[in-house]
Design a protein around this motif. Structure first.
Motif: not given
Length: 729
Positions: A554-572
């Motif tokens: 679902d969209l919620d899980r897709g957004l969670e994955w994307y947010e995790g990628k962004v935070l992994q790159q910019y906010h450990p």
């Protein structure tokens, strides 16, 4: 009783007049010597139709007769049969026509019964309304042609305008046209119950008065074709079904199947349209499936006798209702009058003015043209009106069967063009404000909002086929190539509201994948149906080994994955900083407490709780027992439904609290909490909190302020997200 009797008598007179006119129209040309027999056949059909449908209809005051929309097609079929049998005797041609009419009635009856039995009465309503209007207007055009073909001495092939103005032809069609105009105009001006029979009686009286004034004898009028004449005195109807089966040319009948198939479709559409009209007139709902069954039985019985089928007419029922008809007696009287004319009215028909036989089909032509060529101009869009006009033109110049095909194709093309103009994009957003249900910390949210325009989130809807998919491709491609906006790194396509994905649309998604791969953009698909997923896989749009193509439930899980990628790159994450769960939680609380010194005192009051992946912290419906602080890992709040499915409501990471509302309301747990991965939480029991409020008011005050600030921040975040989402609709 009196109103029903008067209505029945008037409707019976009109039904008899229509049956005579229709019989003369069908059995014209080479079959004209058998016109009295044809009139008798239609009178017999009227008796069956009126009696059976009156007995079985869901509307007691129903008036049912021969379906006027089928008559011109019957005339067309009769002419085609005569033309296809040039060397056969007139008797064999007649029997072939009768056999064809009987087969049509039997098949139509079976179709009606099937539609009614399987409760498919609304199925034919999916035919585009402009196409239906075009069919009816085309039938009006056929009636116009057929009416003039009954004029004695008038040959329409080859067409000659001068032939219409020969004296004998003018004296037939001009009175018929005036009669039709009077039947159309006067009832709209005069509401008296006797207006229709008055017009018929008045025109007949004027006709014979004109004969008397001019000194024209009955024999002379008959010879000139002004009277019906030549009607046998021994009755009109003969049962010839068995003879028709034996003498008919079945090869010619088989050739008529395409036209008959079109007639079956038109009959079903017309029946339901007229039933809708009757509902409006009677201000009550009809059981459409019951009406189909009643019309089906009537058609079967009429077909066994060599006759034609029929059903209720909206116009005739409007007149009957206006006359005060409210019971089944109306239908019985109509059937009785038709039967009386069938058995003993042959001698009267010989004195029937022929211009009335021309005027009745012209009346129907005027009604159809008025509704579908004049009034439709003000009701329909110009493209829809063009379809109606196209069907009429093709009907007159090429043929009715071809007109049906052209009309359906035109409607389909118009639908595709119109639907292609619609967008399948329900909403467009980005990651700056459209977040997953994961409750990130304030710092993490700031990072997501700052980097949010990397995500281009597209929520789709409706049917995706080649037209709408190409429009979607162009819109996404334009956003990717737009250098005035921040570059897109993630394209998220949500299919939750998509009804279907046509195979023709796969090419556009394949092109989108090529663009994403070239630009190294992550393409995220969410909420794909099984069928849509299979089609995308077949089109090589989804591949497991593709590092830039991802699929989520679902969209919620897709957004969670994307947010995790962004935070992994910019906010450990905090776990990556080497802090223990206790120290990490304390650091988060000190950043949010109004008095950071109170955090250490709070930590001493908490109980540690460790959860394995998939382990529940508590279940929906459990009694409230305290407040939890997430120190490490990740837990999700899920709702349990009766179908044993769960829906994620919120996901909590380090520094968040669970159950703060229950701390004040003391209600049962409204949802379950499960660990998404190994997690550590700290528990503040309700009893401990009550003790803190009593013994340490300062700490209690800090806890209250922390919870209020936390709830206010969450509310503000949701308000901002909702505001942006509403603006993007």
């Amino acid at each position: 009783m009196i109103s029903n009797s008067i209505a029945g008598a008037i409707m019976g007179l009109l039904t008899v007049t229509s049956a005579v006119s229709f019989g003369a129209l069908i059995f014209s040309g080479e079959l004209e010597p058998y016109m009295p027999f044809g009139i008798g056949l239609l009178l017999f059909s009227s008796v069956i139709i009126s009696a059976v449908i009156s007995a079985l209809s869901s509307y007691p005051a129903i008036v049912a007769t021969i379906a006027e929309v089928t008559v011109p097609i019957f005339g067309l079929i009769a002419r085609q049969i005569v033309t296809a049998m040039p060397d056969a005797s007139v008797e064999q041609k007649l029997m072939t026509v009768v056999a064809t009419l009987a087969i049509n009635s039997l098949v139509t009856g079976i179709i009606f019964l099937g539609l009614g039995w399987f409760k498919l009465g609304s199925f034919v309503r999916f035919i585009p309304y402009p196409v239906v209007g075009g069919f009816l207007a085309g039938i009006g055009a056929l009636l116009l042609v057929a009416a003039f073909q009954t004029v004695s001495g008038l040959d329409l092939e080859p067409f000659s305008l001068a032939a219409f103005f020969q004296t004998n032809a003018v004296l037939q069609w001009l009175p018929g046209a005036l009669f039709a105009v009077a039947m159309f105009v006067l009832p709209q001006r005069i509401t008296h119950v006797l207006v229709y029979p008055g017009i018929i009686a008045g025109t007949v009286a004027l006709f014979y008065a004109a004969l008397a004034v001019t000194g024209t004898s009955i024999a002379d009028a008959t010879e000139r074709g002004w009277l019906l004449g030549n009607v046998p005195s021994d009755g009109l109807y003969r049962f010839v079904s068995f003879a028709a089966i034996q003498q008919a040319d079945w090869n010619v009948i088989i050739q008529q199947i395409p036209t008959l198939a079109a007639l079956w479709l038109v009959s079903a559409i017309a029946l339901l349209l007229h039933c809708n009209g009757v509902e409006l007139v009677a201000s009550r709902d009809l059981d459409l499936n019951q009406e189909l069954k009643a019309a089906g039985i009537a058609s079967l019985l009429a077909g066994l006798g060599g006759g034609v089928g029929g059903f209720a007419s909206a116009g005739e029922n409007a007149l009957s209702h206006q006359l005060g008809a409210r019971g089944r007696l109306v239908g019985w009287i109509v059937a009785a009058l038709c039967l009386a004319m069938l058995l003993g009215g042959a001698s009267l028909l010989s004195f029937f003015p022929k211009f009335i036989l021309i005027g009745m089909p012209l009346l129907i032509t005027i009604e159809f043209f008025n509704e579908w060529l004049y009034e439709a101009w003000f009701k329909f869009a110009r493209a829809d009106y063009a379809i109606i006009l196209l069907i009429v033109i093709v009907t007159v110049t090429v043929g009715f069967l071809q007109a049906i095909g052209v009309g359906l194709v035109a409607a389909i093309v118009l639908f595709v063009i119109s639907y292609s103009r619609l967008t399948v994009i329900r909403r467009i957003s980005n990651g700056a404000y459209h977040h997953s249900n994961v409750l990130w910390t304030s710092d993490e949210l700031e990072t997501l909002e700052a980097q949010g325009k990397q995500a281009y989130i597209v929520e789709l809807q409706g049917l995706i086929f080649f037209g709408t998919a190409n429009k979607l491709l162009n819109q996404v491609r334009d956003r990717i190539h737009d250098e005035q906006l921040p570059p897109v790194c993630y394209v998220i396509l949500d299919f939750r509201m998509v009804r279907d994905l046509d195979a023709s649309a796969v090419l556009s998604f394949a092109k989108l994948k090529q663009v994403a791969t070239q630009k190294q953009i992550h393409l995220v698909y969410t909420h794909l149906s099984t069928q849509a997923k299979r089609r995308l896989e077949q089109g090589e749009c989804l591949e497991e080994a593709d590092p830039f193509c991802h699929l989520f439930a679902d969209l919620d899980r897709g957004l969670e994955w994307y947010e995790g990628k962004v935070l992994q790159q910019y906010h450990p994450l905090c776990e990556d900083q080497g802090l223990t769960p206790e120290a990490a939680l304390a650091a988060h609380l000190k950043a949010d407490f109004s008095d950071p010194k109170q955090v250490d005192r709070l930590m001493s009051c908490l109980e540690v709780c460790h959860l394995a992946e998939g382990e529940y912290l508590f279940h929906q419906g459990d009694p409230f027992d305290g407040l939890y602080f997430v120190a490490s890992g990740q837990v999700s709040v899920v709702l349990n439904f009766s179908d044993e499915q769960n829906k994620r409501i919120r996901t909590y990471t380090i520094g968040n609290t669970i159950g703060e509302m229950g701390l004040y309301r003391r209600t049962a747990r409204m949802a379950s909490v499960v660990a998404d991965k190994p997690s550590t939480l700290y528990f503040l029991s309700a009893e401990t909190f009550e003790r803190i409020e009593t013994s340490d008011p300062m700490l209690a005050s800090n806890i209250h302020r922390f919870i209020v600030a936390l709830l206010a921040e969450r509310l503000q975040h949701r308000e901002n997200e909702l505001s942006h989402l509403l603006e993007s609709v």
